[in-house]
Design a protein around this motif. Sequence first.
Motif, PDB file in Angstrom:
ATOM      1  N   UNK A  76       0.807  -1.210   0.000  1.00 57.10           N
ATOM      2  CA  UNK A  76       0.000   0.000   0.000  1.00 57.10           C
ATOM      3  C   UNK A  76       0.843   1.264   0.000  1.00 57.10           C
ATOM      4  N   UNK A  77       0.263   2.372  -0.434  1.00 57.10           N
ATOM      5  CA  UNK A  77       0.966   3.653  -0.468  1.00 57.10           C
ATOM      6  C   UNK A  77       1.167   4.172   0.949  1.00 57.10           C
ATOM      7  N   UNK A  78       2.241   4.924   1.138  1.00 49.60           N
ATOM      8  CA  UNK A  78       2.543   5.484   2.454  1.00 49.60           C
ATOM      9  C   UNK A  78       1.761   6.779   2.675  1.00 49.60           C
ATOM     10  N   UNK A  79       0.465   6.639   2.878  1.00 49.92           N
ATOM     11  CA  UNK A  79      -0.351   7.778   3.262  1.00 49.92           C
ATOM     12  C   UNK A  79      -0.049   8.128   4.708  1.00 49.92           C
ATOM     13  N   UNK A  80      -0.544   9.253   5.160  1.00 51.98           N
ATOM     14  CA  UNK A  80      -0.333   9.631   6.559  1.00 51.98           C
ATOM     15  C   UNK A  80      -0.921   8.576   7.490  1.00 51.98           C
ATOM     16  N   UNK A  81      -2.100   8.071   7.154  1.00 48.52           N
ATOM     17  CA  UNK A  81      -2.749   7.043   7.976  1.00 48.52           C
ATOM     18  C   UNK A  81      -1.921   5.757   7.988  1.00 48.52           C
ATOM     19  N   UNK A  82      -1.402   5.369   6.824  1.00 43.58           N
ATOM     20  CA  UNK A  82      -0.592   4.154   6.732  1.00 43.58           C
ATOM     21  C   UNK A  82       0.688   4.293   7.554  1.00 43.58           C
ATOM     22  N   UNK A  83       1.345   5.443   7.476  1.00 46.10           N
ATOM     23  CA  UNK A  83       2.577   5.662   8.237  1.00 46.10           C
ATOM     24  C   UNK A  83       2.313   5.568   9.733  1.00 46.10           C
ATOM     25  N   UNK A  84       1.220   6.151  10.166  1.00 40.58           N
ATOM     26  CA  UNK A  84       0.880   6.098  11.589  1.00 40.58           C
ATOM     27  C   UNK A  84       0.661   4.654  12.027  1.00 40.58           C
ATOM     28  N   UNK A  85      -0.013   3.876  11.188  1.00 38.37           N
ATOM     29  CA  UNK A  85      -0.278   2.479  11.523  1.00 38.37           C
ATOM     30  C   UNK A  85       1.016   1.672  11.569  1.00 38.37           C
ATOM     31  N   UNK A  86       1.934   1.960  10.648  1.00 38.95           N
ATOM     32  CA  UNK A  86       3.226   1.264  10.629  1.00 38.95           C
ATOM     33  C   UNK A  86       3.992   1.539  11.925  1.00 38.95           C
ATOM     34  N   UNK A 255      12.475   5.863 -12.810  1.00 37.04           N
ATOM     35  CA  UNK A 255      12.080   6.223 -11.441  1.00 37.04           C
ATOM     36  C   UNK A 255      10.760   6.962 -11.393  1.00 37.04           C
ATOM     37  N   UNK A 256      10.503   7.849 -12.380  1.00 37.59           N
ATOM     38  CA  UNK A 256       9.305   8.678 -12.307  1.00 37.59           C
ATOM     39  C   UNK A 256       8.030   7.852 -12.423  1.00 37.59           C
ATOM     40  N   UNK A 257       8.087   6.741 -13.157  1.00 38.47           N
ATOM     41  CA  UNK A 257       6.916   5.863 -13.246  1.00 38.47           C
ATOM     42  C   UNK A 257       6.654   5.186 -11.899  1.00 38.47           C
ATOM     43  N   UNK A 258       7.734   4.726 -11.265  1.00 35.25           N
ATOM     44  CA  UNK A 258       7.588   4.090  -9.954  1.00 35.25           C
ATOM     45  C   UNK A 258       7.031   5.066  -8.929  1.00 35.25           C
ATOM     46  N   UNK A 259       7.446   6.327  -9.023  1.00 32.97           N
ATOM     47  CA  UNK A 259       6.955   7.329  -8.080  1.00 32.97           C
ATOM     48  C   UNK A 259       5.458   7.562  -8.263  1.00 32.97           C
ATOM     49  N   UNK A 260       4.997   7.548  -9.511  1.00 30.17           N
ATOM     50  CA  UNK A 260       3.563   7.699  -9.773  1.00 30.17           C
ATOM     51  C   UNK A 260       2.790   6.507  -9.212  1.00 30.17           C
ATOM     52  N   UNK A 261       3.329   5.313  -9.412  1.00 31.62           N
ATOM     53  CA  UNK A 261       2.628   4.095  -8.987  1.00 31.62           C
ATOM     54  C   UNK A 261       2.649   3.922  -7.471  1.00 31.62           C
ATOM     55  N   UNK A 262       3.819   4.113  -6.863  1.00 34.33           N
ATOM     56  CA  UNK A 262       3.990   3.776  -5.451  1.00 34.33           C
ATOM     57  C   UNK A 262       4.053   4.976  -4.519  1.00 34.33           C
ATOM     58  N   UNK A 263       4.187   6.175  -5.054  1.00 34.43           N
ATOM     59  CA  UNK A 263       4.361   7.332  -4.186  1.00 34.43           C
ATOM     60  C   UNK A 263       5.691   7.263  -3.469  1.00 34.43           C
ATOM     61  N   UNK A 264       5.719   7.705  -2.209  1.00 34.65           N
ATOM     62  CA  UNK A 264       6.965   7.724  -1.441  1.00 34.65           C
ATOM     63  C   UNK A 264       7.561   6.336  -1.269  1.00 34.65           C
ATOM     64  N   UNK A 265       6.714   5.305  -1.306  1.00 34.63           N
ATOM     65  CA  UNK A 265       7.190   3.942  -1.117  1.00 34.63           C
ATOM     66  C   UNK A 265       8.122   3.492  -2.238  1.00 34.63           C
ATOM     67  N   UNK A 266       8.202   4.235  -3.330  1.00 35.08           N
ATOM     68  CA  UNK A 266       9.059   3.842  -4.441  1.00 35.08           C
ATOM     69  C   UNK A 266      10.530   3.781  -4.044  1.00 35.08           C
ATOM     70  N   UNK A 267      10.904   4.445  -2.924  1.00 38.52           N
ATOM     71  CA  UNK A 267      12.309   4.436  -2.514  1.00 38.52           C
ATOM     72  C   UNK A 267      12.791   3.043  -2.147  1.00 38.52           C
ATOM     73  N   UNK A 268      11.869   2.135  -1.779  1.00 36.92           N
ATOM     74  CA  UNK A 268      12.263   0.756  -1.493  1.00 36.92           C
ATOM     75  C   UNK A 268      12.865   0.107  -2.733  1.00 36.92           C
ATOM     76  N   UNK A 269      12.350   0.478  -3.922  1.00 37.93           N
ATOM     77  CA  UNK A 269      12.816  -0.096  -5.173  1.00 37.93           C
ATOM     78  C   UNK A 269      13.946   0.696  -5.809  1.00 37.93           C
ATOM     79  N   UNK A 270      13.913   2.022  -5.649  1.00 38.39           N
ATOM     80  CA  UNK A 270      14.847   2.881  -6.397  1.00 38.39           C
ATOM     81  C   UNK A 270      16.100   3.238  -5.615  1.00 38.39           C
ATOM     82  N   UNK A 271      16.095   3.019  -4.295  1.00 32.67           N
ATOM     83  CA  UNK A 271      17.260   3.321  -3.473  1.00 32.67           C
ATOM     84  C   UNK A 271      17.578   2.105  -2.612  1.00 32.67           C
TER      85      UNK A 271
END
Length: 307
Positions: A76-86, A255-271
């Motif tokens: 899932x995308x790292x929304x504010x709600x998701x981050x809080x739950x994590x 990278x820009x496609x991954x950012x559109x698809x995953x949002x901030x979570x794309x860093x797991x794949x790109x970094x």
Amino acid sequence: MNVLIAGGTGFIGRHLVQSMVQKQNHVYVLTRSHQNPNHSPYLHYITWFTHDEQIFEALPPIDAVINLAGEPINKGRWTRKKKTKIRDSRKQSTQKLLQFMQSSAIKPKVFINASAIGIYGNSNDQEFTERSAPQKNSFPARVCTMWEQEAIQAEQIGIRTVMARIGIVLGKDGGALPRMIMPYKLFAGGRVASGKQWLSWIHIYDLTQLFDYIIHQEAIEGPINMTAPNPVQMDTMGKKIGENLRRPHWFPVPSWILKIIFGEMNEILTEGQKVIPDKALKHGFEFHYSECGQALRQIFREDTNKG
């Protein structure tokens, strides 16, 4: 031996529980959801976060506590709600286990708390060992730092405490690999972003054996990197996947496609991070799968014999 595992129904937890039961340890799995009855006398499922005091009072003396519990970080995308739950799920489960250990008349000998190599932040040119300082330049790094700060409190009640900094776990039935191989099955596999980002991985078999090794090696404490000794760059891993699946490695994903698809979570794949399991090696642990090609052959059943 009596082992208490929180979060034992996820990908890593299932394999760890199976490994522990095969060694005839009595395993008590704490889970938030009801589990179907099992037929092993060594495996016990316990629903927690409701009436925890009564649950913990009914347990026998526990030798080792392993905490894997927490909201999945890679779904899932790292929304504010998701981050809080994590963050909150990790903090709450760790605090409950600390309360249990504090109140136990017979204290566990060891507490192993999951963490992740994300604690080192992201770098394409640095090499990280357990002596490397944690960073706070990414969301995973901040979460892991918080998680370890909670877990380390177990030392204050005289329990050997280990922070298991887990890398990318390779296995056929969960973790990152099924999603990594999907594009190749569709003949669309290829370089992800620059392809130079480091992937510090570990085969699920070696991961479960390392958990068991830590329990029995009393000299191991503090952080430990749970990764294979030979990390690879993402492009190399992709090529190895393509070879094993007999699929081309040709379709680059910017990278820009991954950012559109995953949002901030794309860093797991790109970094990534180049992480070395220095402590495990120095304490004599022998990895069964030290090369990613070897690990992938076993997972894809092209090599039916381990090693």
